[in-house]
Design an enzyme around this catalytic site. Structure first.
Site, PDB file in Angstrom:
ATOM      1  N   CYS A  23      45.013  41.500  30.779  1.00 24.04           N
ATOM      2  CA  CYS A  23      44.753  42.745  31.482  1.00 24.04           C
ATOM      3  C   CYS A  23      44.983  42.134  33.049  1.00 24.04           C
ATOM      4  CB  CYS A  23      43.600  43.262  31.500  1.00 24.04           C
ATOM      5  SG  CYS A  23      43.194  44.819  32.629  1.00 24.04           S
ATOM      6  N   SER A  37      43.489  42.945  35.659  1.00 19.66           N
ATOM      7  CA  SER A  37      42.332  42.849  36.337  1.00 19.66           C
ATOM      8  C   SER A  37      42.087  41.259  36.346  1.00 19.66           C
ATOM      9  CB  SER A  37      41.043  43.702  35.848  1.00 19.66           C
ATOM     10  OG  SER A  37      41.603  45.025  35.797  1.00 19.66           O
ATOM     11  N   HIS A  82      43.864  39.032  38.719  1.00 15.38           N
ATOM     12  CA  HIS A  82      43.444  39.500  40.183  1.00 15.38           C
ATOM     13  C   HIS A  82      42.341  38.086  40.501  1.00 15.38           C
ATOM     14  CE1 HIS A  82      45.351  43.076  41.304  1.00 15.38           C
ATOM     15  NE2 HIS A  82      44.554  43.516  40.460  1.00 15.38           N
ATOM     16  N   HIS A 116      38.324  40.523  28.824  1.00 11.46           N
ATOM     17  CA  HIS A 116      37.306  41.729  28.706  1.00 11.46           C
ATOM     18  C   HIS A 116      37.858  42.945  27.428  1.00 11.46           C
ATOM     19  CE1 HIS A 116      40.105  42.774  32.046  1.00 11.46           C
ATOM     20  NE2 HIS A 116      39.897  44.006  31.706  1.00 11.46           N
ATOM     21  N   CYS A 164      40.325  48.589  27.197  1.00 14.82           N
ATOM     22  CA  CYS A 164      40.342  48.552  28.646  1.00 14.82           C
ATOM     23  C   CYS A 164      41.684  49.404  28.937  1.00 14.82           C
ATOM     24  CB  CYS A 164      40.605  47.070  29.407  1.00 14.82           C
ATOM     25  SG  CYS A 164      40.756  47.397  31.118  1.00 14.82           S
TER      26      CYS A 164
END
Length: 366
Positions: free
Chosen positions: A39, A41, A44, A60, A168
């Site tokens: 992902c 995310s 980052h 996650h 997610c």
């Protein structure tokens, strides 16, 4: 000991190593991870755009099989197939009891500052060092140790590699359509950014009966994927007149402008494409210095701007429903998944994500 992908220093990728997980506490669940999506995310944190205690295990968006449960766990049992979700809920705070579970920050479902780590590894000198648990999940690991309110049991007939992306990307994208926007059949939806989250939002907009679904992305291959998943029209997001094209297509702008990539220009396009009374929803993790706003005329026109973390999901209810959508052929997860890779190939998977040319990569564990 289990194998995991560990972030030791931002900007230097992940290192494959061995870690040890503690035994489950009363409300904890030990899960054999079977699949985990890559992902943006995670990226980052890996690239250092967002800070985190290190070393840490990212990941996650996962699915697996319950190995063991703590003494007070009542929601899952050993052998259950589960999907994890980073928006763990306490069930008692203001946000939970008012139906906004995705906003919960209940301390009893999260690792507290100063709390001894539940994951450790050898420090090279005969001792052990703690490994931080990213987003309270750390799913780039052969096992996860998480709170029972961070996972939900699903139909065992559901393929776990497809189930992982529900945790997610699909929860965020589809949840935005069904929960945050509550799209009414016939309304127009713009999705800016056709990665995993954006494609899931497009697919969900089709399921919800949107009258027009416009996909905006700079890459033609992503726009073609969007058509497979339900986009009725596509626009080059980097075209100088992209907003004008969208306003012309819709006869005045869209009811819902969804930003699904995490860039300033994408958010600005979502806002600029709204009709009177329309709403822009920002899903992507923006750089920390970004600001998105509405002008005076936008406000006079009744336009609105909002965030929708994790699609404002109610994941114990939403995830089994999304699984059912897939099993009935309504939700197209096969198109969203671009490739399945081994844990050892995870850095190459994130390199592909940086290139932005493909949809979701999923790590599949043996």
């Amino acid at each position: 000991m289990v194998k995991a992908a560990i972030l030791e220093k931002p900007g230097e990728g992940l290192v494959i190593g061995e870690v040890e997980l503690a035994d489950p506490r009363p409300h904890e669940v030990l899960i054999d991870t079977k699949a985990c999506g890559l992902c943006h995310s995670d990226l980052h944190f890996i690239d250092g755009s967002y800070p985190h205690a290190l070393p840490a295990i990212p990941g996650h968006e996962a699915a697996g099989v319950v190995r063991a449960v703590g003494s007070e766990v009542s929601t899952v049992k050993p052998g259950d197939h589960v999907v994890s979700c980073l928006s763990a809920f306490c069930g008692q705070c203001e946000f939970c009891v008012t139906g906004r579970m995705a906003l919960c920050l209940g301390a009893n479902t999260r690792r507290g500052k100063g709390e001894p780590s539940r994951i450790t590894r050898a420090d090279g000198s005969g001792g052990v060092e703690p490994v931080a648990q990213m987003l309270n999940l750390s799913a780039f690991s052969e096992q996860m140790l998480i709170h029972e309110n961070a996972c939900v049991a699903i139909d065992k007939d559901m393929p776990l590699d497809r189930a992982a992306v529900i945790g997610c990307a699909v929860t965020t994208g589809a949840g935005t359509i069904f929960n945050a926007a509550a799209v009414t059949p016939g309304e127009t939806v713009l999705v800016v950014g056709c990665g995993g989250v954006g494609l899931a939002a497009i697919n969900a907009a089709k399921i919800a009966g949107a009258g027009m679904v416009i996909a905006a992305d700079p890459l033609e291959e992503k726009r073609e994927l969007a058509k497979v998943l339900g986009a009725t029209h596509t626009v080059d997001a980097l075209a100088d007149d992209a907003a004008k094209q969208i306003v012309a297509l819709t006869g005045g702008g869209v009811h819902w402008g969804i930003e699904a990539v995490g860039r300033q220009a994408s958010a600005d396009l979502a806002v600029a494409s709204l009709r009177r009374g329309g709403t822009a929803i920002i899903l992507g993790m923006m750089p920390l210095d970004c600001k998105v706003g509405l002008g005076a005329m936008d406000l006079l026109g009744g336009k609105k701007l909002m965030g929708a973390i994790m699609g404002m999901n109610h994941f114990p209810v939403d995830l089994p429903r999304l699984v059912d959508f897939y099993m009935r052929g309504l939700l197209d997860l096969d198109t969203i998944i671009a490739e399945r890779i081994k844990l050892e190939d995870i850095n190459a998977g994130f390199d592909k994500m940086r290139e932005g040319t493909s949809a979701r990569s999923v790590v599949v564990f043996d």
